[in-house]
Design a protein around this motif. Sequence first.
Motif: not given
Length: 152
Positions: A50-78
Amino acid sequence: MRFSGFEPVFDGKSKILILGSFPSVISRAENFYYGNKQNRFWGMLSKALGCEKPTTVEEKCELVLKNGIALWDIVTECEIKGSMDADIKDYVVADLYKVINHAPIQKILLNGGKAFEIFARHYPELINIAKKMPSTSSANVRYDQAEWLKEF
Protein backbone atom coordinates in the motif's frame (compact mmCIF):
# COMPACT_ATOMS: atom_id res chain seq x y z
CA MET A 1 30.54 -15.33 -19.32
CA ARG A 2 30.78 -15.61 -15.53
CA PHE A 3 28.93 -13.11 -13.35
CA SER A 4 28.38 -12.46 -9.66
CA GLY A 5 25.06 -11.43 -8.16
CA PHE A 6 24.28 -8.98 -5.37
CA GLU A 7 24.76 -9.14 -1.63
CA PRO A 8 21.59 -9.81 0.37
CA VAL A 9 19.49 -6.91 1.62
CA PHE A 10 18.25 -7.62 5.15
CA ASP A 11 18.42 -6.52 8.76
CA GLY A 12 17.64 -7.96 12.18
CA LYS A 13 13.89 -7.42 11.63
CA SER A 14 13.53 -9.23 8.29
CA LYS A 15 10.79 -11.88 8.55
CA ILE A 16 10.21 -12.68 4.87
CA LEU A 17 13.05 -13.68 2.55
CA ILE A 18 12.30 -13.25 -1.16
CA LEU A 19 14.70 -15.22 -3.34
CA GLY A 20 15.03 -14.79 -7.07
CA SER A 21 17.18 -16.96 -9.31
CA PHE A 22 19.92 -14.61 -10.59
CA PRO A 23 19.94 -10.94 -11.70
CA SER A 24 19.04 -10.21 -15.31
CA VAL A 25 21.36 -8.31 -17.65
CA ILE A 26 19.40 -5.11 -16.94
CA SER A 27 19.43 -5.67 -13.17
CA ARG A 28 23.19 -6.21 -13.30
CA ALA A 29 23.54 -2.94 -15.24
CA GLU A 30 21.29 -1.16 -12.71
CA ASN A 31 23.26 -2.87 -9.91
CA PHE A 32 20.16 -3.88 -7.92
CA TYR A 33 17.41 -6.45 -7.71
CA TYR A 34 14.60 -6.37 -10.29
CA GLY A 35 16.12 -3.47 -12.21
CA ASN A 36 14.24 -4.20 -15.43
CA LYS A 37 11.32 -1.76 -15.54
CA GLN A 38 9.26 -4.48 -17.29
CA ASN A 39 9.63 -6.79 -14.27
CA ARG A 40 6.50 -6.69 -12.15
CA PHE A 41 8.27 -7.09 -8.79
CA TRP A 42 8.39 -3.49 -7.51
CA GLY A 43 4.86 -2.71 -8.73
CA MET A 44 3.49 -5.84 -7.06
CA LEU A 45 5.35 -5.20 -3.81
CA SER A 46 4.28 -1.56 -3.56
CA LYS A 47 0.67 -2.59 -4.23
CA ALA A 48 0.88 -5.33 -1.58
CA LEU A 49 2.30 -2.90 0.96
CA GLY A 50 0.00 0.00 0.00
CA CYS A 51 2.69 2.49 -0.91
CA GLU A 52 4.16 4.29 -3.89
CA LYS A 53 6.37 2.31 -6.25
CA PRO A 54 10.02 3.00 -5.41
CA THR A 55 12.30 4.21 -8.18
CA THR A 56 15.77 4.54 -6.67
CA VAL A 57 17.91 1.85 -5.08
CA GLU A 58 17.70 3.76 -1.79
CA GLU A 59 13.88 3.82 -1.93
CA LYS A 60 13.79 0.11 -2.76
CA CYS A 61 16.07 -0.78 0.16
CA GLU A 62 14.03 1.42 2.51
CA LEU A 63 10.77 -0.19 1.35
CA VAL A 64 11.87 -3.77 1.93
CA LEU A 65 13.66 -3.15 5.21
CA LYS A 66 10.84 -1.03 6.64
CA ASN A 67 8.45 -3.91 5.92
CA GLY A 68 10.53 -6.78 7.32
CA ILE A 69 11.53 -8.15 3.92
CA ALA A 70 14.92 -9.49 2.88
CA LEU A 71 16.01 -9.83 -0.77
CA TRP A 72 18.56 -12.15 -2.30
CA ASP A 73 19.04 -14.63 -5.14
CA ILE A 74 19.54 -18.36 -4.70
CA VAL A 75 22.45 -18.21 -7.19
CA THR A 76 25.30 -15.89 -6.22
CA GLU A 77 27.61 -16.59 -9.15
CA CYS A 78 27.23 -18.39 -12.46
CA GLU A 79 27.96 -18.70 -16.14
CA ILE A 80 25.12 -17.09 -18.07
CA LYS A 81 24.52 -15.62 -21.50
CA GLY A 82 21.64 -13.16 -21.39
CA SER A 83 18.98 -13.28 -18.69
CA MET A 84 17.07 -16.54 -19.09
CA ASP A 85 16.99 -18.86 -16.09
CA ALA A 86 17.42 -21.80 -18.45
CA ASP A 87 20.87 -20.44 -19.33
CA ILE A 88 22.21 -20.46 -15.75
CA LYS A 89 25.19 -22.87 -15.70
CA ASP A 90 27.95 -23.84 -13.28
CA TYR A 91 26.39 -21.92 -10.43
CA VAL A 92 27.27 -21.21 -6.80
CA VAL A 93 24.34 -21.45 -4.37
CA ALA A 94 23.77 -18.71 -1.80
CA ASP A 95 24.57 -19.51 1.83
CA LEU A 96 21.11 -18.68 3.13
CA TYR A 97 22.26 -19.06 6.71
CA LYS A 98 24.11 -15.77 6.21
CA VAL A 99 20.62 -14.23 6.46
CA ILE A 100 18.72 -16.84 8.50
CA ASN A 101 21.25 -16.78 11.35
CA HIS A 102 20.89 -13.00 11.70
CA ALA A 103 17.21 -12.34 10.98
CA PRO A 104 13.97 -13.92 12.27
CA ILE A 105 12.96 -15.31 8.84
CA GLN A 106 9.55 -16.99 9.05
CA LYS A 107 8.77 -17.36 5.35
CA ILE A 108 10.79 -17.79 2.16
CA LEU A 109 9.15 -16.83 -1.14
CA LEU A 110 10.84 -18.17 -4.27
CA ASN A 111 10.36 -15.89 -7.28
CA GLY A 112 9.86 -18.43 -10.06
CA GLY A 113 10.41 -22.09 -10.82
CA LYS A 114 14.19 -22.06 -11.27
CA ALA A 115 14.72 -20.34 -7.92
CA PHE A 116 12.45 -22.91 -6.25
CA GLU A 117 14.13 -25.85 -8.00
CA ILE A 118 17.63 -24.82 -6.88
CA PHE A 119 16.43 -23.94 -3.38
CA ALA A 120 14.62 -27.27 -2.90
CA ARG A 121 17.68 -29.22 -4.04
CA HIS A 122 20.09 -27.43 -1.71
CA TYR A 123 17.90 -26.52 1.29
CA PRO A 124 15.45 -29.38 1.91
CA GLU A 125 15.53 -28.57 5.63
CA LEU A 126 13.89 -25.18 4.91
CA ILE A 127 11.20 -26.37 2.51
CA ASN A 128 8.51 -26.22 5.22
CA ILE A 129 8.75 -22.40 5.35
CA ALA A 130 9.18 -21.93 1.59
CA LYS A 131 6.67 -21.28 -1.17
CA LYS A 132 7.12 -21.30 -4.95
CA MET A 133 5.70 -18.08 -6.38
CA PRO A 134 4.92 -17.12 -9.99
CA SER A 135 7.88 -15.33 -11.51
CA THR A 136 7.44 -11.56 -11.70
CA SER A 137 9.44 -11.52 -14.95
CA SER A 138 7.68 -9.93 -17.92
CA ALA A 139 8.54 -13.15 -19.79
CA ASN A 140 6.16 -15.12 -17.53
CA VAL A 141 2.80 -15.21 -19.33
CA ARG A 142 1.21 -17.09 -16.39
CA TYR A 143 2.05 -14.41 -13.82
CA ASP A 144 -0.62 -14.15 -11.12
CA GLN A 145 -0.32 -11.05 -8.96
CA ALA A 146 -3.02 -12.32 -6.57
CA GLU A 147 -0.72 -15.19 -5.52
CA TRP A 148 1.87 -12.65 -4.40
CA LEU A 149 -0.54 -10.20 -2.78
CA LYS A 150 -1.92 -12.77 -0.33
CA GLU A 151 1.58 -13.36 1.09
CA PHE A 152 1.89 -9.88 2.65
